[in-house]
Scaffold this motif. Structure first.
Motif, PDB file in Angstrom:
ATOM      1  N   LEU A 216       0.751  -1.067  -0.149  1.00  0.00           N
ATOM      2  CA  LEU A 216      -0.229  -0.134  -0.014  1.00  0.00           C
ATOM      3  C   LEU A 216       0.709   1.314  -0.061  1.00  0.00           C
ATOM      4  O   LEU A 216       0.685   2.226  -0.643  1.00  0.00           O
ATOM      5  CB  LEU A 216      -1.088   0.134   1.304  1.00  0.00           C
ATOM      6  CG  LEU A 216      -1.993  -1.042   1.221  1.00  0.00           C
ATOM      7  CD1 LEU A 216      -2.643  -1.003   2.465  1.00  0.00           C
ATOM      8  CD2 LEU A 216      -2.956  -0.695   0.044  1.00  0.00           C
ATOM      9  N   THR A 217       2.032   1.377   0.866  1.00  0.00           N
ATOM     10  CA  THR A 217       2.794   2.385   0.899  1.00  0.00           C
ATOM     11  C   THR A 217       3.480   2.571  -0.402  1.00  0.00           C
ATOM     12  O   THR A 217       3.831   3.585  -0.914  1.00  0.00           O
ATOM     13  CB  THR A 217       3.843   2.184   1.902  1.00  0.00           C
ATOM     14  OG1 THR A 217       3.215   2.003   3.201  1.00  0.00           O
ATOM     15  CG2 THR A 217       4.757   3.453   2.082  1.00  0.00           C
ATOM     16  N   ALA A 218       4.000   1.540  -1.074  1.00  0.00           N
ATOM     17  CA  ALA A 218       4.670   1.620  -2.458  1.00  0.00           C
ATOM     18  C   ALA A 218       3.638   2.241  -3.592  1.00  0.00           C
ATOM     19  O   ALA A 218       4.128   2.933  -4.512  1.00  0.00           O
ATOM     20  CB  ALA A 218       5.244   0.326  -2.885  1.00  0.00           C
ATOM     21  N   SER A 219       2.278   1.687  -3.514  1.00  0.00           N
ATOM     22  CA  SER A 219       1.387   2.086  -4.221  1.00  0.00           C
ATOM     23  C   SER A 219       1.134   3.636  -4.327  1.00  0.00           C
ATOM     24  O   SER A 219       0.615   4.224  -5.204  1.00  0.00           O
ATOM     25  CB  SER A 219       0.117   1.530  -4.022  1.00  0.00           C
ATOM     26  OG  SER A 219       0.111   0.163  -4.197  1.00  0.00           O
ATOM     27  N   GLU A 220       1.360   4.294  -2.919  1.00  0.00           N
ATOM     28  CA  GLU A 220       1.170   5.700  -3.035  1.00  0.00           C
ATOM     29  C   GLU A 220       1.837   6.523  -4.236  1.00  0.00           C
ATOM     30  O   GLU A 220       1.486   7.574  -4.659  1.00  0.00           O
ATOM     31  CB  GLU A 220       1.752   6.213  -1.860  1.00  0.00           C
ATOM     32  CG  GLU A 220       1.563   7.765  -1.561  1.00  0.00           C
ATOM     33  CD  GLU A 220       2.241   8.062  -0.170  1.00  0.00           C
ATOM     34  OE1 GLU A 220       2.551   9.310  -0.031  1.00  0.00           O
ATOM     35  OE2 GLU A 220       2.471   7.449   0.647  1.00  0.00           O
ATOM     36  N   LYS A 221       3.155   6.163  -4.264  1.00  0.00           N
ATOM     37  CA  LYS A 221       3.967   6.575  -5.706  1.00  0.00           C
ATOM     38  C   LYS A 221       3.873   5.826  -6.999  1.00  0.00           C
ATOM     39  O   LYS A 221       4.106   6.441  -7.940  1.00  0.00           O
ATOM     40  CB  LYS A 221       5.217   6.715  -5.041  1.00  0.00           C
ATOM     41  CG  LYS A 221       5.414   7.609  -3.898  1.00  0.00           C
ATOM     42  CD  LYS A 221       5.198   9.220  -4.140  1.00  0.00           C
ATOM     43  CE  LYS A 221       5.302  10.169  -2.827  1.00  0.00           C
ATOM     44  NZ  LYS A 221       4.862  11.436  -3.063  1.00  0.00           N
ATOM     45  N   GLU A 222       4.082   4.535  -6.712  1.00  0.00           N
ATOM     46  CA  GLU A 222       4.099   3.737  -7.949  1.00  0.00           C
ATOM     47  C   GLU A 222       2.846   3.475  -8.700  1.00  0.00           C
ATOM     48  O   GLU A 222       2.745   3.241  -9.889  1.00  0.00           O
ATOM     49  CB  GLU A 222       5.056   2.411  -7.717  1.00  0.00           C
ATOM     50  CG  GLU A 222       6.304   2.550  -7.082  1.00  0.00           C
ATOM     51  CD  GLU A 222       6.838   1.376  -6.675  1.00  0.00           C
ATOM     52  OE1 GLU A 222       6.198   0.267  -6.693  1.00  0.00           O
ATOM     53  OE2 GLU A 222       7.959   1.277  -5.985  1.00  0.00           O
ATOM     54  N   GLY A 223       1.937   3.532  -7.807  1.00  0.00           N
ATOM     55  CA  GLY A 223       0.565   3.214  -8.460  1.00  0.00           C
ATOM     56  C   GLY A 223      -0.066   1.725  -7.993  1.00  0.00           C
ATOM     57  O   GLY A 223       1.012   1.048  -7.601  1.00  0.00           O
ATOM     58  N   PHE A 224      -0.953   1.045  -8.553  1.00  0.00           N
ATOM     59  CA  PHE A 224      -1.202  -0.268  -8.379  1.00  0.00           C
ATOM     60  C   PHE A 224      -0.705  -1.073  -9.376  1.00  0.00           C
ATOM     61  O   PHE A 224      -1.428  -1.415 -10.379  1.00  0.00           O
ATOM     62  CB  PHE A 224      -2.817  -0.310  -8.185  1.00  0.00           C
ATOM     63  CG  PHE A 224      -3.531   0.131  -6.790  1.00  0.00           C
ATOM     64  CD1 PHE A 224      -3.000  -0.476  -5.725  1.00  0.00           C
ATOM     65  CD2 PHE A 224      -4.112   1.493  -6.822  1.00  0.00           C
ATOM     66  CE1 PHE A 224      -3.737  -0.044  -4.557  1.00  0.00           C
ATOM     67  CE2 PHE A 224      -4.450   2.134  -5.632  1.00  0.00           C
ATOM     68  CZ  PHE A 224      -4.238   1.194  -4.422  1.00  0.00           C
ATOM     69  N   THR A 225       0.696  -1.349  -9.307  1.00  0.00           N
ATOM     70  CA  THR A 225       1.257  -2.280 -10.518  1.00  0.00           C
ATOM     71  C   THR A 225       0.951  -3.635 -10.228  1.00  0.00           C
ATOM     72  O   THR A 225       0.345  -3.841  -9.138  1.00  0.00           O
ATOM     73  CB  THR A 225       2.758  -2.007 -10.097  1.00  0.00           C
ATOM     74  OG1 THR A 225       3.319  -2.579  -8.873  1.00  0.00           O
ATOM     75  CG2 THR A 225       3.330  -0.528 -10.430  1.00  0.00           C
TER      76      THR A 225
END
Length: 466
Positions: A216-225
């Motif tokens: 969820l934290t990574a998705s903040e910047k990368e989006g829902f990869t």
């Protein structure tokens, strides 16, 4: 009773450290990045590592307190927090700082559940507990404001190079004082019946929560990869297995990590629902507000920080006077407070524009802080009220975990909506549109919180004539 308030001050040191170190790093990002030559991605995980460690081990921290003693677990958390702060302060590279911040977050997770648990045991009567939770709220406000202030102050010092290291080293004297007075003032409390610790449960739960919060934290910047979505799916499967595993252990009367008897308390379930939707709103609001001020209204980081400080001041003030309102009007005061936040959010949608007067921004944020400060302490009070002592640490850990996961979900989900309506080449009008839509979703979340609070039995927050 006065002696209990001295104990309250001691345990609130732990809450203060936990909150301050969430915010103290934000203003120091440019200084840290330049000093240790970290990439943007590494800086994101230096910030996120603390929250990931914190959210992943809160339930474990609560259970440790129940089994081995809340005073002992609190002091161990303080010691590890101090050691990891030293490690952060002397870090020479991004990897070392990320690991140290993660351990710092885990240490905070050892402390935070004990704070709520010990407040409930020290102040069993409703009136005294409500006053104590008011001071709990004040501590959150002070930690928020002081964290942002000290982060900016230490990073701007020119007395010596790499002054940003002081944002971590400042924790050393605070931890030493807290450990000393904890040993001297606090009494031990734990479950009367000794049980073994569920090590396998800790591993499974921590793996599931770590994977979910990391994705969820990574998705903040990368989006829902695809990678992030796959990690979320795996984490959900792990958590489903964990729940099944814990229920089997309870049936067989073996050691467990979560006692699902918690969820037989109606006020605990309603408190969890209320705090989850509230923090989906609150943390996403802080996130989009910062983007709207700096990128949309072109405010400098210093000016934006000055305005947001007024929010913290409102929070502290409300935590003081809301005590009497809760005691006099019960849950009705909370419902009015939540409605007040909705009104202020509507006013912000109307007045937060490029021509907005600086003082109007300050007033509306101050009023928003007043609303928030009148709510947060009592949500914990609702969830933990009437909880048996053997479940207290477990309940505190679960409550804090839901709160942290909800905060991350809010940032990712509502932040994504904000960016979607912003477009690729946004103008000021686009920022206002995106901010308005995100705030409307926040208001929708508050409606769910109001509904949950309205269903809380009257005896949980009884009215008192004072």
């Amino acid at each position: 009773m006065k002696h209990n308030y001295l104990k309250l001050i001691v345990i609130l040191f732990g809450q203060f450290l936990t909150i301050m170190d969430i915010f103290i790093i934000n203003v120091s990002i440019p200084s840290i990045q330049q000093s240790i030559h970290a990439s943007n991605g590494e800086m994101q995980f230096i910030i996120a590592a603390y929250l990931i460690g914190f959210a992943s081990f809160l339930i474990t921290g609560g259970r440790l307190g129940d089994l081995y003693g809340r005073k002992r677990t609190f002091i161990i958390g303080l010691i590890f927090f101090m050691v990891s702060s030293i490690a952060c302060g002397i870090s020479s590279g991004a990897a070392q700082l990320i690991i140290s911040r993660f351990i710092q977050g885990v240490s905070a997770a050892m402390m935070a559940p004990q704070v709520l648990s010990m407040i409930q045991t020290l102040f069993p009567k409703h009136e005294e507990r409500t006053k104590a939770m008011g001071w709990y709220g004040i501590t959150i406000g002070i930690g928020t404001i002081l964290g942002q202030f000290l982060g900016g102050y230490f990073s701007s010092l020119t007395v010596f190079e790499e002054s940003w290291r002081l944002i971590f080293l400042i924790n050393i004297p605070i931890c030493l004082l807290a450990v000393y007075y904890s040993l001297k003032q606090l009494d031990e409390s734990k479950m009367e019946v000794r049980q073994s610790f569920d090590t396998w449960g800790v591993f499974v739960l921590s793996a599931g929560l770590f994977g979910a919060t990391y994705a969820l934290t990574a998705s903040e910047k990368e989006g829902f990869t695809v990678q992030n979505l796959l990690l979320v799916a795996i984490s959900v499967c792990i958590l489903i297995y964990f729940i099944k595993n814990q229920k089997d252990k309870l049936k067989k009367k073996r050691s467990y990590l979560i006692d699902f008897e918690l969820f037989q308390y109606k006020n605990f379930n309603l408190g969890i629902i209320a705090v989850s939707f509230f923090f989906i709103m609150l943390d996403s609001y802080f996130y989009i507000l910062s983007l709207f001020f700096q990128d949309g209204l072109k405010m400098s980081p210093l000016s934006a920080g000055e305005v947001i400080v007024f929010q913290g001041l409102g929070f502290i003030l409300a935590s003081v006077f809301s005590i009497k309102l809760i005691l006099k009007y019960g849950k009705r005061a909370l419902i009015v407070g939540l409605g007040f936040i909705i009104v202020i959010l509507f006013l912000q949608v109307v007045f937060f524009r490029i021509q907005a007067d600086f003082y109007l921004l300050c007033v509306l944020l101050f009023l928003h802080g007043v609303g928030v400060g009148s709510i947060i302490p009592s949500l914990a009070n609702i969830a933990l009220s009437g909880m048996s002592e053997k479940l207290m640490g477990n309940a505190s850990g679960v409550y804090n975990t839901f709160q942290q996961i909800a905060a991350i979900i809010g940032i990712v989900a509502i932040g994504s909506v904000f960016y979607y309506f912003l477009g690729e080449k946004p103008l000021v009008e686009d920022y206002h549109k995106a901010f308005s839509i995100a705030v409307l979703i926040n208001i929708f979340c508050l409606v769910f919180s109001i509904t949950a609070v309205a269903k809380v039995p009257d005896y949980v927050l009884p009215k008192r004539k004072i």
